[in-house]
Scaffold this motif. Structure first.
Motif, PDB file in Angstrom:
ATOM      1  N   TYR A  32       0.841  -1.072   0.107  1.00 36.94           N
ATOM      2  CA  TYR A  32      -0.037   0.130   0.021  1.00 36.94           C
ATOM      3  C   TYR A  32       1.077   1.180  -0.091  1.00 36.94           C
ATOM      4  N   GLY A  58      -3.324   3.746  -2.571  1.00 36.42           N
ATOM      5  CA  GLY A  58      -3.762   2.509  -3.031  1.00 36.42           C
ATOM      6  C   GLY A  58      -2.880   1.532  -2.949  1.00 36.42           C
ATOM      7  N   GLN A  73      -7.665   3.457  -3.489  1.00 37.64           N
ATOM      8  CA  GLN A  73      -8.556   3.431  -2.174  1.00 37.64           C
ATOM      9  C   GLN A  73      -9.016   5.047  -2.099  1.00 37.64           C
ATOM     10  N   SER A  74      -8.069   5.923  -2.094  1.00 42.74           N
ATOM     11  CA  SER A  74      -8.670   7.281  -1.865  1.00 42.74           C
ATOM     12  C   SER A  74      -7.646   8.307  -2.728  1.00 42.74           C
ATOM     13  N   SER A  86     -13.005   3.015  -4.926  1.00 45.87           N
ATOM     14  CA  SER A  86     -13.494   1.520  -4.969  1.00 45.87           C
ATOM     15  C   SER A  86     -12.393   0.342  -5.553  1.00 45.87           C
ATOM     16  N   GLY A  87     -11.263   0.901  -5.662  1.00 45.23           N
ATOM     17  CA  GLY A  87     -10.161   0.027  -5.951  1.00 45.23           C
ATOM     18  C   GLY A  87     -10.118   0.149  -7.576  1.00 45.23           C
TER      19      GLY A  87
END
Length: 149
Positions: A32, A58, A73-74, A86-87
């Motif tokens: 990540y 992410g 992710q953000s 949402s990926g």
């Protein structure tokens, strides 16, 4: 009560993380990461990430010649707003990235959270006299039993 206990334990097991500069030249896939964009990267990727995107967080899928491919992710905007994704897969060109940080376990904060949660749990069980370690046996009520036949 049991579902509340499971929820509390689940929260305690969620560790704290922080982002630290990447020590290796290329993070491993599955790591990540947090990629801080350059000013030109913000402009270049505005149609994909939204205007004023500053930081993309992410899971790293690949780091190839085209750039870093992330499962996003953000996205953090320059004005401080955090947009949850949402990926979705996005490739960030290397020239658009100013800095890459990897997510690591913050051991000190996680331990502090665990100790605070355990202390709160013990205090609550003592305050409300919860029988957490009970035998599970059902006791008969006081008084005469059912009539004999």
């Amino acid at each position: 009560m049991r579902s509340q206990l499971v929820g509390a334990v689940g929260t305690l097991l969620t560790a704290c993380h922080s982002y630290v500069p990447v020590s290796a030249p290329i993070p491993r896939p599955g790591t990540y990461v947090s990629a801080t964009l350059t000013d030109s990267g913000t402009t270049q990727l505005g149609s994909y990430l939204g205007p004023d995107a500053a930081v993309v967080r992410g899971r790293l899928l690949d780091d190839g010649q085209q750039g870093m491919m992330l499962s996003v992710q953000s996205v953090g905007l320059r004005r401080g707003v955090e947009l949850v994704w949402s990926g979705e897969t996005v490739t960030l060109p290397h020239a658009a990235i100013a800095r890459v940080d990897a997510r690591r376990l913050a051991k000190g904060r996680s331990l502090l959270l665990l100790l605070a949660g355990a202390t709160a749990f013990v205090a609550l069980t003592r305050t409300f006299d919860l029988n957490v370690g009970g035998t599970g046996a059902v006791l008969a009520p006081n008084g005469p039993g059912p009539p004999s036949q």
